[in-house]
Design a protein around this motif. Structure first.
Motif, mmCIF file in Angstrom:
data_model
loop_
_atom_site.group_PDB
_atom_site.id
_atom_site.type_symbol
_atom_site.label_atom_id
_atom_site.label_comp_id
_atom_site.label_asym_id
_atom_site.label_seq_id
_atom_site.Cartn_x
_atom_site.Cartn_y
_atom_site.Cartn_z
ATOM 1 N N GLU A 113 0.827 -1.203 0.000
ATOM 2 C CA GLU A 113 0.000 0.000 0.000
ATOM 3 C C GLU A 113 0.866 1.261 0.000
ATOM 4 O OE1 GLU A 113 -3.717 -2.104 2.408
ATOM 5 O OE2 GLU A 113 -2.245 -0.863 3.468
ATOM 6 N N ARG A 114 2.004 1.212 0.683
ATOM 7 C CA ARG A 114 2.926 2.359 0.660
ATOM 8 C C ARG A 114 3.491 2.552 -0.746
ATOM 9 N NH1 ARG A 114 6.589 2.008 6.225
ATOM 10 N NH2 ARG A 114 4.826 1.931 7.684
ATOM 11 N N GLN A 115 3.791 1.444 -1.407
ATOM 12 C CA GLN A 115 4.289 1.510 -2.786
ATOM 13 C C GLN A 115 3.245 2.166 -3.682
ATOM 14 O OE1 GLN A 115 6.135 -2.131 -4.195
ATOM 15 N NE2 GLN A 115 5.403 -1.784 -6.275
ATOM 16 N N LEU A 116 1.993 1.777 -3.475
ATOM 17 C CA LEU A 116 0.885 2.361 -4.237
ATOM 18 C C LEU A 116 0.737 3.847 -3.926
ATOM 19 C CD1 LEU A 116 -1.747 2.326 -5.925
ATOM 20 C CD2 LEU A 116 -2.919 1.404 -3.896
ATOM 21 N N GLY B 139 -4.431 8.415 -10.203
ATOM 22 C CA GLY B 139 -5.634 7.931 -9.537
ATOM 23 C C GLY B 139 -6.894 8.075 -10.344
ATOM 24 N N LEU B 140 -6.849 8.827 -11.442
ATOM 25 C CA LEU B 140 -8.017 9.014 -12.293
ATOM 26 C C LEU B 140 -8.115 7.951 -13.374
ATOM 27 C CD1 LEU B 140 -7.847 12.903 -12.681
ATOM 28 C CD2 LEU B 140 -9.339 11.584 -11.176
ATOM 29 N N ASP B 141 -7.098 7.100 -13.483
ATOM 30 C CA ASP B 141 -7.105 6.022 -14.471
ATOM 31 C C ASP B 141 -7.921 4.849 -13.944
ATOM 32 O OD1 ASP B 141 -6.461 4.650 -16.808
ATOM 33 O OD2 ASP B 141 -4.365 5.316 -16.738
ATOM 34 N N SER B 142 -8.040 3.800 -14.724
ATOM 35 C CA SER B 142 -8.783 2.615 -14.285
ATOM 36 C C SER B 142 -8.052 1.937 -13.140
ATOM 37 C CB SER B 142 -8.958 1.635 -15.448
ATOM 38 O OG SER B 142 -7.702 1.069 -15.792
ATOM 39 N N ILE B 143 -8.762 1.152 -12.365
ATOM 40 C CA ILE B 143 -8.143 0.479 -11.228
ATOM 41 C C ILE B 143 -7.055 -0.486 -11.694
ATOM 42 C CG2 ILE B 143 -9.862 -1.383 -11.165
ATOM 43 C CD1 ILE B 143 -9.598 -1.300 -8.091
ATOM 44 N N THR B 144 -7.268 -1.083 -12.861
ATOM 45 C CA THR B 144 -6.254 -1.994 -13.407
ATOM 46 C C THR B 144 -4.978 -1.249 -13.767
ATOM 47 O OG1 THR B 144 -8.000 -3.401 -14.319
ATOM 48 C CG2 THR B 144 -5.792 -3.716 -15.188
ATOM 49 N N ALA B 145 -5.143 -0.078 -14.405
ATOM 50 C CA ALA B 145 -3.979 0.719 -14.790
ATOM 51 C C ALA B 145 -3.246 1.249 -13.561
ATOM 52 C CB ALA B 145 -4.411 1.884 -15.683
ATOM 53 N N VAL B 146 -3.985 1.680 -12.545
ATOM 54 C CA VAL B 146 -3.372 2.174 -11.309
ATOM 55 C C VAL B 146 -2.525 1.077 -10.677
ATOM 56 C CG1 VAL B 146 -3.824 2.964 -8.953
ATOM 57 C CG2 VAL B 146 -5.154 3.897 -10.856
ATOM 58 N N ALA B 147 -3.074 -0.140 -10.638
ATOM 59 C CA ALA B 147 -2.354 -1.266 -10.038
ATOM 60 C C ALA B 147 -1.097 -1.610 -10.838
ATOM 61 C CB ALA B 147 -3.281 -2.473 -9.953
ATOM 62 N N GLN B 148 -1.225 -1.636 -12.158
ATOM 63 C CA GLN B 148 -0.086 -2.001 -13.008
ATOM 64 C C GLN B 148 1.043 -0.980 -12.897
ATOM 65 O OE1 GLN B 148 -1.836 -2.481 -16.889
ATOM 66 N NE2 GLN B 148 -2.337 -4.648 -16.559
ATOM 67 N N GLY C 93 2.723 -1.309 -9.611
ATOM 68 C CA GLY C 93 3.349 -2.594 -9.332
ATOM 69 C C GLY C 93 2.701 -3.349 -8.192
ATOM 70 N N VAL C 94 1.376 -3.152 -8.025
ATOM 71 C CA VAL C 94 0.647 -3.854 -6.969
ATOM 72 C C VAL C 94 -0.573 -4.535 -7.585
ATOM 73 C CG1 VAL C 94 1.403 -2.206 -5.218
ATOM 74 C CG2 VAL C 94 -0.779 -1.834 -6.386
ATOM 75 N N SER C 95 -1.317 -5.265 -6.764
ATOM 76 C CA SER C 95 -2.523 -5.943 -7.245
ATOM 77 C C SER C 95 -3.727 -5.023 -7.125
ATOM 78 C CB SER C 95 -2.774 -7.209 -6.421
ATOM 79 O OG SER C 95 -3.075 -6.868 -5.082
ATOM 80 N N THR C 96 -4.784 -5.329 -7.886
ATOM 81 C CA THR C 96 -6.007 -4.516 -7.785
ATOM 82 C C THR C 96 -6.644 -4.603 -6.395
ATOM 83 O OG1 THR C 96 -7.233 -6.323 -8.830
ATOM 84 C CG2 THR C 96 -6.543 -4.520 -10.249
ATOM 85 N N PRO C 97 -6.616 -5.788 -5.714
ATOM 86 C CA PRO C 97 -7.140 -5.807 -4.337
ATOM 87 C C PRO C 97 -6.395 -4.839 -3.409
ATOM 88 C CG PRO C 97 -7.006 -8.043 -5.171
ATOM 89 C CD PRO C 97 -6.317 -7.160 -6.175
ATOM 90 N N THR C 98 -5.097 -4.629 -3.665
ATOM 91 C CA THR C 98 -4.331 -3.681 -2.851
ATOM 92 C C THR C 98 -4.875 -2.269 -3.027
ATOM 93 O OG1 THR C 98 -2.306 -5.005 -2.948
ATOM 94 C CG2 THR C 98 -2.046 -2.658 -2.466
ATOM 95 N N VAL C 99 -5.242 -1.916 -4.247
ATOM 96 C CA VAL C 99 -5.814 -0.592 -4.518
ATOM 97 C C VAL C 99 -7.114 -0.417 -3.743
ATOM 98 C CG1 VAL C 99 -6.660 0.990 -6.290
ATOM 99 C CG2 VAL C 99 -4.781 -0.583 -6.828
ATOM 100 N N VAL C 100 -7.943 -1.445 -3.768
ATOM 101 C CA VAL C 100 -9.230 -1.389 -3.054
ATOM 102 C C VAL C 100 -9.003 -1.279 -1.552
ATOM 103 C CG1 VAL C 100 -11.376 -2.615 -2.548
ATOM 104 C CG2 VAL C 100 -10.412 -2.686 -4.859
#
Length: 291
Positions: free
Chosen positions: A24-27, A39-48, A51-58
């Protein structure tokens, strides 16, 4: 994680950073480095990109006090709209919901709330580090402001010039800035002021200075100038006011606190400079004397 709903997304990330997991700190770092655009991009793009997973973004969005990523993204969109608002839009937004009280009371209430919110976010370690940089006689300090904030830069410069040598006021005309950068040296300090609607030239100046190894101390707002990603230290002051114009009260408060701290850091030198300056004032009869 108890976080005020009045904070921006960036403020929530910074204030709750220690409670985040490593991923989460990396994110958070990735989002702050490209704020608020990533942060305005898609959740998939934010995660990619992070370098984290989409569940981490959530999970991080929920830790920051949002119901989920869509709510956090909606907050970011609102912030982006606020940062590009012109004076007319700002006035109309405040006027639409203005309470039936005198403007003095409304303005005072907002300024005091700005100060409270800013102090909650202001790190004493950051403050002390900036004071140490500005007190170091081996570093030349360059100061610059924008269309409105240049008055703050000039105020800061005037005081710092009395306190110590090696202080340069950068002219407000951006066409001359390469000339000033030419004289900057590695380890010097550039103190810059940049609040919404962030000036493109200020970002370019920060980039040129950074390329020469100059340390950037940035005074900005709660959303954060694009130059913040290049800053060694940043002060995020609340600037909202019931007006078409932003308030500089909290920014000036931080500036004056720094002036007082730097003055005390090298008081003997400052005292000698003040005495010499007073002698020069007497010679020019600049100030009225009653005796």
């Amino acid at each position: 994680m108890d976080i005020s709903q009045d904070l921006t997304v960036a403020e929530r990330m910074r204030s709750g950073f220690e409670e985040l997991t490593r991923a989460e700190r990396q994110l958070a770092n990735a989002m702050l480095a490209n704020y608020p655009v990533l942060g305005l991009d898609s959740i998939t793009a934010v995660a990619q990109v992070s370098g984290v997973s989409t569940p981490t973004v959530v999970r991080m969005a929920k830790k920051l006090g949002f119901a989920g990523f869509p709510e956090m993204q909606a907050a970011l969109r609102g912030e982006l709209e606020a940062t590009i608002s012109n004076p007319i839009a700002k006035h109309d937004r405040w006027a639409a919901s203005a309470p039936d009280t005198h403007i003095l009371n409304r303005f005072a209430d907002q300024v005091m709330e700005n100060l409270r919110q800013t102090l909650r976010q202001l790190s004493p370690e950051t403050f002390n580090a900036v004071v140490a940089l500005l007190s170091d006689p081996s570093r030349t300090v360059h100061m610059v402001g924008g269309r409105i904030t240049r008055s703050l830069a000039e105020y800061f410069f005037t005081h710092m010039q009395v306190i110590r040598g090696g202080v340069v006021q950068v002219a407000s005309n951006a066409n001359t800035w390469p000339h000033y950068v030419l004289e900057m040296r590695e380890g010097d300090v550039l103190v810059a002021f940049d609040v919404r609607r962030y000036e493109q030239e200020m970002l370019r100046l920060a980039e040129m200075a950074r390329a020469k190894g100059v340390l950037l101390v940035l005074f900005t707002d709660q959303w954060g100038s694009p130059a913040a990603k290049l800053a060694t230290h940043s002060f995020h002051a609340r600037i909202e006011a019931p007006s078409a114009w932003d308030s500089s009260v909290v920014t000036l408060f931080i500036v004056e606190a720094i002036i007082a701290a730097v003055q005390d850091e090298n008081w003997e030198e400052t005292r000698a400079r003040m005495k010499s300056l007073e002698d020069l004032f007497d010679q020019t009869r600049m100030f009225r004397k009653f005796v």
